[in-house]
Design an enzyme around this catalytic site. Structure first.
Site, mmCIF file in Angstrom:
data_model
loop_
_atom_site.group_PDB
_atom_site.id
_atom_site.type_symbol
_atom_site.label_atom_id
_atom_site.label_comp_id
_atom_site.label_asym_id
_atom_site.label_seq_id
_atom_site.Cartn_x
_atom_site.Cartn_y
_atom_site.Cartn_z
ATOM 1 N N PRO A 27 26.966 74.445 7.293
ATOM 2 C CA PRO A 27 26.049 75.540 7.649
ATOM 3 C C PRO A 27 26.297 75.946 9.101
ATOM 4 C CG PRO A 27 24.884 73.432 7.632
ATOM 5 C CD PRO A 27 26.271 73.163 7.132
ATOM 6 N N MET A 28 26.346 77.245 9.347
ATOM 7 C CA MET A 28 26.550 77.696 10.732
ATOM 8 C C MET A 28 25.695 78.927 11.032
ATOM 9 S SD MET A 28 30.539 77.030 11.679
ATOM 10 C CE MET A 28 31.258 77.533 10.129
ATOM 11 N N ALA A 29 24.603 78.683 11.732
ATOM 12 C CA ALA A 29 23.715 79.794 12.102
ATOM 13 C C ALA A 29 24.479 80.774 12.985
ATOM 14 C CB ALA A 29 22.506 79.241 12.851
ATOM 15 N N CYS A 52 20.264 69.708 14.034
ATOM 16 C CA CYS A 52 20.392 70.779 15.034
ATOM 17 C C CYS A 52 19.959 70.264 16.412
ATOM 18 C CB CYS A 52 19.553 71.996 14.646
ATOM 19 S SG CYS A 52 19.728 73.325 15.852
ATOM 20 N N ASN A 98 31.440 64.767 8.515
ATOM 21 C CA ASN A 98 31.522 66.041 9.245
ATOM 22 C C ASN A 98 31.766 65.773 10.737
ATOM 23 O OD1 ASN A 98 29.165 68.160 10.728
ATOM 24 N ND2 ASN A 98 31.024 68.960 9.823
ATOM 25 N N GLY A 99 32.595 66.629 11.301
ATOM 26 C CA GLY A 99 32.871 66.558 12.737
ATOM 27 C C GLY A 99 34.355 66.479 13.001
ATOM 28 N N ASP A 100 34.923 67.599 13.483
ATOM 29 C CA ASP A 100 36.332 67.635 13.889
ATOM 30 C C ASP A 100 37.329 67.583 12.741
ATOM 31 O OD1 ASP A 100 35.350 67.737 16.429
ATOM 32 O OD2 ASP A 100 35.955 65.714 16.995
ATOM 33 N N GLY A 154 33.280 72.961 9.640
ATOM 34 C CA GLY A 154 32.530 74.010 10.315
ATOM 35 C C GLY A 154 33.436 74.922 11.114
ATOM 36 N N ARG A 155 33.598 74.606 12.387
ATOM 37 C CA ARG A 155 34.292 75.528 13.295
ATOM 38 C C ARG A 155 35.723 75.839 12.860
ATOM 39 N NH1 ARG A 155 32.769 71.926 18.306
ATOM 40 N NH2 ARG A 155 33.098 70.435 16.616
HETATM 41 C C1 LIG Z 1 27.956 78.379 15.463
HETATM 42 C C2 LIG Z 1 27.421 77.113 14.822
HETATM 43 C C3 LIG Z 1 26.224 77.168 14.131
HETATM 44 C C4 LIG Z 1 25.719 76.017 13.508
HETATM 45 N N1 LIG Z 1 24.566 76.103 12.785
HETATM 46 C C5 LIG Z 1 24.135 75.016 12.060
HETATM 47 C C6 LIG Z 1 23.028 75.123 11.175
HETATM 48 O O1 LIG Z 1 22.418 76.183 10.996
HETATM 49 N N2 LIG Z 1 22.654 73.989 10.514
HETATM 50 C C7 LIG Z 1 23.303 72.797 10.667
HETATM 51 O O2 LIG Z 1 22.930 71.811 10.042
HETATM 52 N N3 LIG Z 1 24.369 72.685 11.484
HETATM 53 C C8 LIG Z 1 24.801 73.771 12.175
HETATM 54 N N4 LIG Z 1 25.923 73.669 12.951
HETATM 55 C C9 LIG Z 1 26.673 72.400 12.991
HETATM 56 C C10 LIG Z 1 27.797 72.412 11.956
HETATM 57 O O3 LIG Z 1 27.271 72.506 10.653
HETATM 58 C C11 LIG Z 1 28.673 71.151 12.082
HETATM 59 O O4 LIG Z 1 27.852 70.035 11.880
HETATM 60 C C12 LIG Z 1 29.336 71.019 13.449
HETATM 61 O O5 LIG Z 1 29.906 72.248 13.860
HETATM 62 C C13 LIG Z 1 30.422 69.941 13.428
HETATM 63 O O6 LIG Z 1 31.414 70.238 12.464
HETATM 64 P P1 LIG Z 1 32.844 70.871 12.883
HETATM 65 O O7 LIG Z 1 33.483 69.927 13.877
HETATM 66 O O8 LIG Z 1 33.595 70.953 11.598
HETATM 67 O O9 LIG Z 1 32.565 72.208 13.501
HETATM 68 C C14 LIG Z 1 26.427 74.794 13.611
HETATM 69 C C15 LIG Z 1 27.624 74.751 14.315
HETATM 70 C C16 LIG Z 1 28.125 75.884 14.920
HETATM 71 C C17 LIG Z 1 29.445 75.804 15.642
#
Ligand SMILES: Cc1cc2nc3c(=O)[nH]c(=O)nc-3n(C[C@H](O)[C@H](O)[C@H](O)COP(=O)(O)O)c2cc1C
Length: 333
Positions: A18-20, A102, A202-204, A226-227
């Site tokens: 999820p990414m707000a 969050c 999750n993470g990286d 995510g990213r």
């Molecule tokens: C722009 C952005 C918005 C995010 N919004 C949410 C969200 O609404 N809910 C949530 O649980 N995590 C949110 N996250 C966290 C991501 O879901 C994820 O846990 C975090 O980016 C680590 O994963 P990654 O390394 O693959 O990016 C957000 C992350 C980013 C970068």
């Protein structure tokens, strides 16, 4: 082996995080098209759901192209969260996900998001209340803990499992680490060893190989990206090919496919949000799609001023021309 959450079988091992502010309906559909095994809405305030304004309702529109899909809610009061989950059911999500990760002060201040991890008992109460209120599986997304002195993902995951959670996603950073230092995947392994429900790491995860490494090192049941999916939704195709195709490496798409996907993505945004708002929000996505291209800095600057769909076409034309210039045979010295 296919991952099952409740009775729903997922067609892959890489889920979209999820990414707000980025993971809207259009982006989720594009990621699903490239093989994301599950998508999740941007977080939705349980309190705001009591009033159900237009913006909140829009966050929950899932469409049929991005399923299975979760709606994620945040808040800190079990009864309010339960009512919110019931309202969210109007949009027929496959899962209700509870945000316990969050780090933003405006969410943690009133006790929501990762602040919940400071009181594992309350996490359990929320899961139990939500699970009793809805007919679909309830999942939770947690962090390693609140800070380095309170890494309690194992405890929180166990409490949530007992309370009825059907799966847990673990972002392997503490709240105080926000998004910066490298994730410490050992916490995912510790959670995997402690609970019986599916654990999603999750993470990286940045590509197919890092997804495979996380699965291997932690034993988690699936990964959440995510990213790395931003401007790069084909990462799911690459992960799926690698995991199911005997380590088959799918190269990143060529220029025309990248532009095609970007345009299709932005067109969907226009369809769902109207051109004016969509183009404003599209600026950052276009910037992500252009990363690493010849002349990217200037094109990304231009992307920052996009206002109309026609301007996007003009930008695409110039991007393609600039890449062609690079590939043109150089004159002999
Ligand atoms: C722009 C952005 C918005 C995010 N919004 C949410 C969200 O609404 N809910 C949530 O649980 N995590 C949110 N996250 C966290 C991501 O879901 C994820 O846990 C975090 O980016 C680590 O994963 P990654 O390394 O693959 O990016 C957000 C992350 C980013 C970068």
């Amino acid at each position: 082996m296919a991952l099952k959450i409740g009775n729903t079988e997922l067609a892959g091992l890489a889920l979209l995080a999820p990414m707000a502010g980025a993971g809207d309906r259009a982006f989720r559909e594009i990621c699903a098209e490239f093989g994301a095994a599950c998508t999740c809405s941007e977080m939705v305030s349980a309190k705001a759901l009591e009033f159900s304004d237009k913006k909140t309702r829009e966050l929950m529109e899932l469409g049929e192209d991005a399923r299975p899909a979760a709606i994620q809610i945040f808040g800190s009061e079990p009864a309010v969260m339960a009512r919110a989950a019931q309202k969210a059911m109007e949009y027929s999500p496959n899962f209700i996900d509870i945000n316990m990760g969050c780090p933003a002060p405006k969410i943690t201040g009133p006790g929501g998001g990762s602040a919940l991890m400071k009181t594992p008992g309350l996490c359990g109460e929320i899961v139990a209340a939500v699970a009793a209120a809805v007919p679909v599986p309830v999942t939770v997304k947690i962090r390693a803990g609140w800070d380095e002195a309170s890494v309690n993902a194992v405890e929180v995951a166990s409490v949530c499992e007992k309370a009825g959670a059907a799966a847990v996603a673990v972002h392997a950073r503490t709240r105080s680490q926000m998004y910066a230092p490298p994730a410490d995947w050992s916490i995912i392994k510790a959670v995997r060893e402690a609970v019986k429900i599916p654990v999603i790491g999750n993470g990286d995860v940045t590509d197919a190989q890092s997804a495979a490494l996380m699965l291997e090192q932690t034993g988690c049941d699936a990964v959440m990206v995510g990213r790395a999916a931003l401007g790069n939704p084909w990462v799911f195709r690459q992960i799926n090919a690698y995991l199911t195709g005997d380590c088959r490496i799918v190269p990143p798409p060529e220029l025309y496919e990248r532009m095609l996907v970007m345009v299709r993505h932005i067109d969907r945004m226009c369809r769902y949000k109207g051109e004016h708002r969509a183009m404003n929000e599209a600026r950052k996505h276009v910037g992500w799609y252009l990363r690493g291209m010849r002349g990217a800095a200037e094109f990304r600057r231009r992307a920052g001023f996009l206002e109309t769909r026609a301007q996007l076409d003009a930008l695409v034309k110039d991007v393609i021309a600039a890449q062609a210039e690079e590939q043109a045979p150089q004159p002999e010295p």
